[in-house]
Design a protein around this motif. Sequence first.
Motif, PDB file in Angstrom:
ATOM      1  N   ARG A 135      83.428   1.744 -29.653  1.00 26.72           N
ATOM      2  CA  ARG A 135      84.678   0.958 -29.689  1.00 26.72           C
ATOM      3  C   ARG A 135      85.759   1.717 -30.452  1.00 26.72           C
ATOM      4  O   ARG A 135      86.918   1.798 -30.007  1.00 26.72           O
ATOM      5  N   LEU A 136      85.388   2.290 -31.592  1.00 28.04           N
ATOM      6  CA  LEU A 136      86.349   3.046 -32.386  1.00 28.04           C
ATOM      7  C   LEU A 136      86.772   4.324 -31.664  1.00 28.04           C
ATOM      8  O   LEU A 136      87.950   4.723 -31.711  1.00 28.04           O
ATOM      9  N   TYR A 137      85.830   4.962 -30.988  1.00 26.60           N
ATOM     10  CA  TYR A 137      86.130   6.192 -30.257  1.00 26.60           C
ATOM     11  C   TYR A 137      87.184   5.944 -29.183  1.00 26.60           C
ATOM     12  O   TYR A 137      88.108   6.745 -28.992  1.00 26.60           O
ATOM     13  N   TYR A 138      87.060   4.819 -28.490  1.00 26.56           N
ATOM     14  CA  TYR A 138      88.009   4.484 -27.416  1.00 26.56           C
ATOM     15  C   TYR A 138      89.149   3.574 -27.889  1.00 26.56           C
ATOM     16  O   TYR A 138      89.954   3.123 -27.080  1.00 26.56           O
ATOM     17  N   GLU A 139      89.184   3.300 -29.182  1.00 28.47           N
ATOM     18  CA  GLU A 139      90.239   2.468 -29.777  1.00 28.47           C
ATOM     19  C   GLU A 139      90.342   1.113 -29.075  1.00 28.47           C
ATOM     20  O   GLU A 139      91.423   0.642 -28.724  1.00 28.47           O
ATOM     21  N   THR A 154      83.789  -6.624 -25.905  1.00 26.22           N
ATOM     22  CA  THR A 154      83.902  -5.198 -26.203  1.00 26.22           C
ATOM     23  C   THR A 154      83.066  -4.371 -25.230  1.00 26.22           C
ATOM     24  O   THR A 154      83.499  -3.306 -24.765  1.00 26.22           O
ATOM     25  N   THR A 155      81.873  -4.846 -24.904  1.00 24.04           N
ATOM     26  CA  THR A 155      81.006  -4.131 -23.962  1.00 24.04           C
ATOM     27  C   THR A 155      81.663  -4.045 -22.588  1.00 24.04           C
ATOM     28  O   THR A 155      81.617  -2.997 -21.927  1.00 24.04           O
ATOM     29  N   TYR A 156      82.268  -5.124 -22.138  1.00 26.58           N
ATOM     30  CA  TYR A 156      82.988  -5.126 -20.859  1.00 26.58           C
ATOM     31  C   TYR A 156      84.115  -4.095 -20.885  1.00 26.58           C
ATOM     32  O   TYR A 156      84.281  -3.300 -19.939  1.00 26.58           O
ATOM     33  N   ARG A 157      84.912  -4.088 -21.948  1.00 26.75           N
ATOM     34  CA  ARG A 157      86.032  -3.143 -22.035  1.00 26.75           C
ATOM     35  C   ARG A 157      85.534  -1.700 -22.089  1.00 26.75           C
ATOM     36  O   ARG A 157      86.127  -0.796 -21.485  1.00 26.75           O
ATOM     37  N   LEU A 158      84.427  -1.475 -22.784  1.00 25.08           N
ATOM     38  CA  LEU A 158      83.844  -0.140 -22.856  1.00 25.08           C
ATOM     39  C   LEU A 158      83.360   0.304 -21.474  1.00 25.08           C
ATOM     40  O   LEU A 158      83.613   1.445 -21.054  1.00 25.08           O
ATOM     41  N   TYR A 159      82.675  -0.563 -20.779  1.00 25.16           N
ATOM     42  CA  TYR A 159      82.160  -0.235 -19.444  1.00 25.16           C
ATOM     43  C   TYR A 159      83.301   0.116 -18.491  1.00 25.16           C
ATOM     44  O   TYR A 159      83.232   1.114 -17.762  1.00 25.16           O
TER      45      TYR A 159
END
Length: 236
Positions: A135-139, A154-159
Amino acid sequence: MREYVTLDLETTGLEPAKDRIIEIGAVKVMDGTVTEEYATLVNPQRKIPERITELTGISDEMVQGKPCIGQALTELLDFCKELPLLGHNLMFDYRFVKHNAVNLDMSFEKEGMDTLKLARILLPDLPSKSLQSLRLYYEIPQDDAHRALEDARTTYRLYERLRQEYGEQHRELFNPAPLLYKVKKQGPITPAQKRYLQDLVKYHRIDLNVESDSLTKNEASRLIDTILGTYGKIER
């Protein structure tokens, strides 16, 4: 049409056969957009360990009066329907849900995608592949870490970020795969176990940290053995 449900749980520990679900968060996504959310605290019918309260902020007082696992799982399965799942270390959450579903005579056979597996393949040089590190890596903004619905969001946004960045080159990695986990049903505590447990508790003046009616047969057996090993038998 690309549709899936992102799932995240908070639990009292790491073992589905011993620990309980205390919060469920799920996000339904269609073509990259959130269409519906489901979230509930779950009464585990046992005391929540202090370390879990410190980690999640979920206390015994917060889960009082909340649905028990039967109602919560019925609602979750209705929310998920036949859609594939998404999760970060998805098998952790899937094992807990399926373990409880089998005990309640519910079916929960799913396909899924895992952002942890994706990160290990696509971002091998990152020192940590935890959800918060990614999460921090992708801000990616987030309000409450270690709460089920926020972690599911957060998992959805990361995916979706990983899919946007790597989906064209690695399309096969983003396809749902069968989630394989076999569970043997555990029957409920027997009347004889319940009577003996009540006798032990009364005789040794023990405060149980779990509601006896919520125990499986195996859990009751382990608890009785623990009490006998700690306090001894009932002397007639």
